[in-house]
Design an enzyme around this catalytic site. Structure first.
Site, mmCIF file in Angstrom:
data_model
loop_
_atom_site.group_PDB
_atom_site.id
_atom_site.type_symbol
_atom_site.label_atom_id
_atom_site.label_comp_id
_atom_site.label_asym_id
_atom_site.label_seq_id
_atom_site.Cartn_x
_atom_site.Cartn_y
_atom_site.Cartn_z
ATOM 1 N N GLY A 155 11.270 -37.748 -9.597
ATOM 2 C CA GLY A 155 10.789 -36.956 -8.607
ATOM 3 C C GLY A 155 9.895 -36.381 -9.086
ATOM 4 O O GLY A 155 9.322 -36.670 -9.822
ATOM 5 N N ARG A 156 9.294 -35.551 -8.978
ATOM 6 C CA ARG A 156 7.708 -34.838 -8.642
ATOM 7 C C ARG A 156 7.723 -34.381 -10.096
ATOM 8 O O ARG A 156 7.177 -34.842 -10.717
ATOM 9 C CB ARG A 156 7.851 -33.211 -8.022
ATOM 10 C CG ARG A 156 8.108 -33.500 -6.563
ATOM 11 C CD ARG A 156 7.338 -31.940 -5.749
ATOM 12 N NE ARG A 156 8.993 -32.002 -5.918
ATOM 13 C CZ ARG A 156 10.039 -31.300 -4.399
ATOM 14 N NH1 ARG A 156 9.592 -31.892 -3.549
ATOM 15 N NH2 ARG A 156 11.150 -31.397 -4.869
ATOM 16 N N ILE A 157 8.469 -33.504 -10.655
ATOM 17 C CA ILE A 157 8.962 -33.053 -12.188
ATOM 18 C C ILE A 157 8.676 -34.051 -12.962
ATOM 19 O O ILE A 157 7.947 -34.188 -14.178
ATOM 20 C CB ILE A 157 9.496 -32.265 -12.592
ATOM 21 C CG1 ILE A 157 9.717 -30.739 -11.604
ATOM 22 C CG2 ILE A 157 9.806 -32.123 -13.896
ATOM 23 C CD1 ILE A 157 10.370 -29.849 -11.624
ATOM 24 N N ARG A 177 18.780 -42.207 -7.693
ATOM 25 C CA ARG A 177 19.877 -43.437 -6.317
ATOM 26 C C ARG A 177 19.057 -44.359 -5.937
ATOM 27 O O ARG A 177 19.624 -45.345 -5.610
ATOM 28 C CB ARG A 177 20.613 -42.141 -5.091
ATOM 29 C CG ARG A 177 21.247 -41.087 -6.095
ATOM 30 C CD ARG A 177 21.398 -39.984 -4.895
ATOM 31 N NE ARG A 177 20.452 -39.232 -4.878
ATOM 32 C CZ ARG A 177 19.512 -38.363 -3.965
ATOM 33 N NH1 ARG A 177 21.198 -38.464 -3.611
ATOM 34 N NH2 ARG A 177 19.605 -37.858 -3.848
ATOM 35 N N SER A 178 17.827 -44.412 -5.721
ATOM 36 C CA SER A 178 17.095 -45.274 -5.246
ATOM 37 C C SER A 178 16.165 -45.949 -5.957
ATOM 38 O O SER A 178 14.925 -44.443 -6.282
ATOM 39 C CB SER A 178 16.234 -45.333 -4.054
ATOM 40 O OG SER A 178 15.882 -43.944 -3.208
ATOM 41 N N ARG A 234 19.149 -28.332 -14.695
ATOM 42 C CA ARG A 234 20.245 -27.845 -13.956
ATOM 43 C C ARG A 234 21.172 -27.860 -14.758
ATOM 44 O O ARG A 234 21.565 -28.951 -15.163
ATOM 45 C CB ARG A 234 21.185 -27.201 -12.261
ATOM 46 C CG ARG A 234 19.916 -27.001 -11.399
ATOM 47 C CD ARG A 234 19.969 -25.232 -12.301
ATOM 48 N NE ARG A 234 18.851 -24.918 -10.522
ATOM 49 C CZ ARG A 234 17.851 -24.493 -10.498
ATOM 50 N NH1 ARG A 234 17.058 -24.906 -12.046
ATOM 51 N NH2 ARG A 234 17.430 -24.186 -10.140
ATOM 52 N N GLU A 263 24.661 -19.830 -17.440
ATOM 53 C CA GLU A 263 23.969 -19.244 -17.915
ATOM 54 C C GLU A 263 23.586 -17.716 -16.958
ATOM 55 O O GLU A 263 24.366 -17.663 -15.614
ATOM 56 C CB GLU A 263 22.134 -20.451 -17.853
ATOM 57 C CG GLU A 263 21.744 -20.399 -16.551
ATOM 58 C CD GLU A 263 20.655 -20.687 -16.525
ATOM 59 O OE1 GLU A 263 20.052 -21.914 -16.836
ATOM 60 O OE2 GLU A 263 19.719 -20.780 -15.342
ATOM 61 N N HIS A 281 16.058 -20.869 -19.746
ATOM 62 C CA HIS A 281 15.292 -21.178 -18.505
ATOM 63 C C HIS A 281 14.189 -20.390 -17.896
ATOM 64 O O HIS A 281 14.317 -20.188 -17.045
ATOM 65 C CB HIS A 281 15.956 -20.997 -17.374
ATOM 66 C CG HIS A 281 16.022 -21.142 -16.054
ATOM 67 N ND1 HIS A 281 17.127 -21.847 -15.300
ATOM 68 C CD2 HIS A 281 15.828 -21.870 -15.167
ATOM 69 C CE1 HIS A 281 17.002 -21.763 -14.194
ATOM 70 N NE2 HIS A 281 15.418 -22.401 -14.244
HETATM 71 P P1 NAP Z 1 12.233 -34.064 -6.751
HETATM 72 O O1 NAP Z 1 11.132 -34.178 -6.336
HETATM 73 O O2 NAP Z 1 12.885 -33.732 -5.090
HETATM 74 O O3 NAP Z 1 13.247 -34.858 -7.911
HETATM 75 C C1 NAP Z 1 14.090 -34.842 -7.721
HETATM 76 C C2 NAP Z 1 15.066 -36.591 -8.711
HETATM 77 O O4 NAP Z 1 16.092 -36.738 -8.851
HETATM 78 C C3 NAP Z 1 14.192 -37.663 -7.954
HETATM 79 O O5 NAP Z 1 14.026 -39.008 -7.962
HETATM 80 C C4 NAP Z 1 15.712 -38.239 -7.038
HETATM 81 O O6 NAP Z 1 15.694 -39.390 -7.044
HETATM 82 C C5 NAP Z 1 16.821 -37.351 -8.594
HETATM 83 N N1 NAP Z 1 17.816 -37.723 -8.183
HETATM 84 C C6 NAP Z 1 18.530 -36.660 -7.058
HETATM 85 N N2 NAP Z 1 19.946 -36.355 -6.891
HETATM 86 C C7 NAP Z 1 20.217 -38.198 -7.696
HETATM 87 C C8 NAP Z 1 21.142 -38.342 -8.178
HETATM 88 N N3 NAP Z 1 22.508 -38.214 -7.835
HETATM 89 N N4 NAP Z 1 21.561 -39.573 -9.203
HETATM 90 C C9 NAP Z 1 20.439 -39.339 -9.758
HETATM 91 N N5 NAP Z 1 19.146 -38.497 -9.658
HETATM 92 C C10 NAP Z 1 19.302 -38.378 -8.411
HETATM 93 O O7 NAP Z 1 12.893 -32.167 -7.398
HETATM 94 P P2 NAP Z 1 11.766 -31.628 -8.674
HETATM 95 O O8 NAP Z 1 10.726 -31.760 -7.993
HETATM 96 O O9 NAP Z 1 11.455 -32.891 -9.698
HETATM 97 O O10 NAP Z 1 13.073 -30.980 -9.762
HETATM 98 C C11 NAP Z 1 13.949 -31.474 -9.688
HETATM 99 C C12 NAP Z 1 15.042 -30.281 -10.030
HETATM 100 O O11 NAP Z 1 14.534 -29.974 -11.547
HETATM 101 C C13 NAP Z 1 14.673 -29.493 -9.581
HETATM 102 O O12 NAP Z 1 15.672 -29.404 -8.513
HETATM 103 C C14 NAP Z 1 15.186 -27.838 -10.246
HETATM 104 O O13 NAP Z 1 17.206 -27.720 -10.825
HETATM 105 C C15 NAP Z 1 14.780 -27.885 -12.096
HETATM 106 N N6 NAP Z 1 13.743 -27.781 -12.019
HETATM 107 C C16 NAP Z 1 13.719 -26.562 -13.660
HETATM 108 C C17 NAP Z 1 12.477 -26.269 -13.837
HETATM 109 C C18 NAP Z 1 13.205 -25.005 -15.023
HETATM 110 O O14 NAP Z 1 12.836 -23.751 -14.625
HETATM 111 N N7 NAP Z 1 13.868 -25.084 -16.115
HETATM 112 C C19 NAP Z 1 11.872 -25.501 -12.932
HETATM 113 C C20 NAP Z 1 11.634 -26.360 -11.440
HETATM 114 C C21 NAP Z 1 12.784 -27.025 -11.414
HETATM 115 P P3 NAP Z 1 17.207 -40.072 -5.630
HETATM 116 O O15 NAP Z 1 16.763 -39.697 -5.050
HETATM 117 O O16 NAP Z 1 16.363 -41.337 -5.411
HETATM 118 O O17 NAP Z 1 17.902 -40.202 -6.066
#
Ligand code: NAP
Length: 316
Positions: A155-157, A177-178, A234, A263, A281
């Site tokens: 996704g975005r990250i 998933r897609s 997470r 955590e 974190h």
């Molecule tokens: P995002 O843009 O929503 O991207 C999520 C990605 O995960 C998408 O490519 C999605 O693709 C995939 N995904 C979702 N469900 C899935 C599944 N069941 N199986 C396989 N792939 C799956 O989110 P983002 O902004 O990149 O952020 C991702 C996560 O990083 C956040 O939700 C947060 O928990 C974590 N985060 C952590 C920190 C930190 O401090 N460590 C900071 C920011 C964020 P599909 O929908 O096609 O499956």
């Protein structure tokens, strides 16, 4: 802005955000109350906006205690600690802080990867212990550049991490998933197959019931004794017990972890393991990014108070 609104702040917030809330409308801080449950029972019906964070979240109990709640504005992109069933059942609006943290989380993911694979923190400990003059330098580590990188989540990250990895000449594939045909990287429908193929697996999907323990004992086994795991998403996405077992049995070479299943508790076995890099974190925790995240929360609250819309709503 209407004076009928009132904010409930769930817990402590960074000063650049907390200090600006009272100028928007009246605010009460739940965690400051000597008896939060009694406070909610007495005054829960006064609040229309809940301001929380990705880690503080919002339980069903809290949401139920706020019968006039209309919007939840959360600091952070992950909203797995917010009871989404309760949010949907009540038809509440929810905002998070996407995109503004992509760069810093991706930087940290690359830092964790290089540290775990090249043994930076372990070598730093070696030098500090005085081991260099006594036993010589640390043993050769593993090359990072040019390796195969598997991404769980694109996704975005994830996309920013993949772009960083391109600069390290890595071959990149991803599991989601897609498929995302607009991206230059190959989609892998099976996570096990991705883990078998790659040298390094970086976890960048959201925490959710669906992703719980997606990185299972079998996935770690497929990653193999030369493989490295990095998790910046997470803790719940990785079966932590299976991770500890894989590391202890030599079935995985090492790991870089910013997040943990329970955590801030970190298993003693991970703390004792020289091949694991542990962070509290801090993926988005730079002053610049935290300021941008706080600004986005304020923008969401202002927009909601002004005309009942959010700037960065979480979709259905
Ligand atoms: P995002 O843009 O929503 O991207 C999520 C990605 O995960 C998408 O490519 C999605 O693709 C995939 N995904 C979702 N469900 C899935 C599944 N069941 N199986 C396989 N792939 C799956 O989110 P983002 O902004 O990149 O952020 C991702 C996560 O990083 C956040 O939700 C947060 O928990 C974590 N985060 C952590 C920190 C930190 O401090 N460590 C900071 C920011 C964020 P599909 O929908 O096609 O499956």
């Amino acid at each position: 802005m209407t004076s009928t609104h009132k904010i409930l702040q769930a817990g402590p917030l960074p000063p650049p955000l907390a200090s600006k809330l009272p100028a928007l409308c009246p605010v009460e801080i739940l965690s400051d109350k000597p008896d939060p449950a009694a406070f909610l029972q007495r005054q829960g019906n006064e609040f229309t906006v809940l301001v929380t964070t990705g880690t503080q979240g919002a339980t069903r109990g809290l949401i139920d205690a706020l019968p006039n709640l209309q919007a939840i504005c959360s600091l952070g992109v992950g909203y797995d600690a917010i009871d989404m069933d309760a949010v949907r059942a009540r038809g509440l609006m929810l905002s998070n802080t996407p995109d503004v943290l992509n760069d810093c989380v991706a930087d940290l993911a690359m830092g964790l990867l290089i540290d775990a694979v090249r043994g930076l923190s372990a070598s730093d400990r070696h030098v500090r212990r005085g081991d260099w003059p006594r036993v010589g330098p640390t043993s050769p580590s593993t090359r990072v550049s040019g390796k195969r990188l598997g991404m769980l989540g694109m996704g975005r990250i994830g996309q920013v991490i993949a772009r960083r990895a391109t600069g390290f000449d890595m071959d990149i594939r991803y599991h989601t998933r897609s498929p995302k045909p607009q991206l230059p990287w190959q989609h892998e429908p099976s996570l096990i197959a991705l883990a078998q193929w790659c040298d390094f697996l970086i976890v960048a999907c959201p925490g959710s019931p669906e992703t719980f323990h997606l990185v299972s004992a079998d996935v770690l086994k497929a990653l193999g004794p030369q493989g490295y795991l990095v998790n910046i998403s997470r803790g719940t996405v990785v079966d932590e017990e299976a991770l500890v077992a894989a590391l202890e049995n030599g079935e995985l070479a090492g790991a870089g972890l910013d997040v943990f299943e329970h955590e801030p508790e970190v298993p003693a076995a991970l703390i004792a393991n020289e091949h694991v890099v542990l962070l509290p974190h801090v993926g988005s925790a730079t002053r610049e990014t935290r300021a941008a995240m706080c600004g986005l929360v304020l923008d969401n609250i202002r927009a909601f108070l002004a005309d009942g819309r959010l700037v960065t709503p979480v979709g259905p």
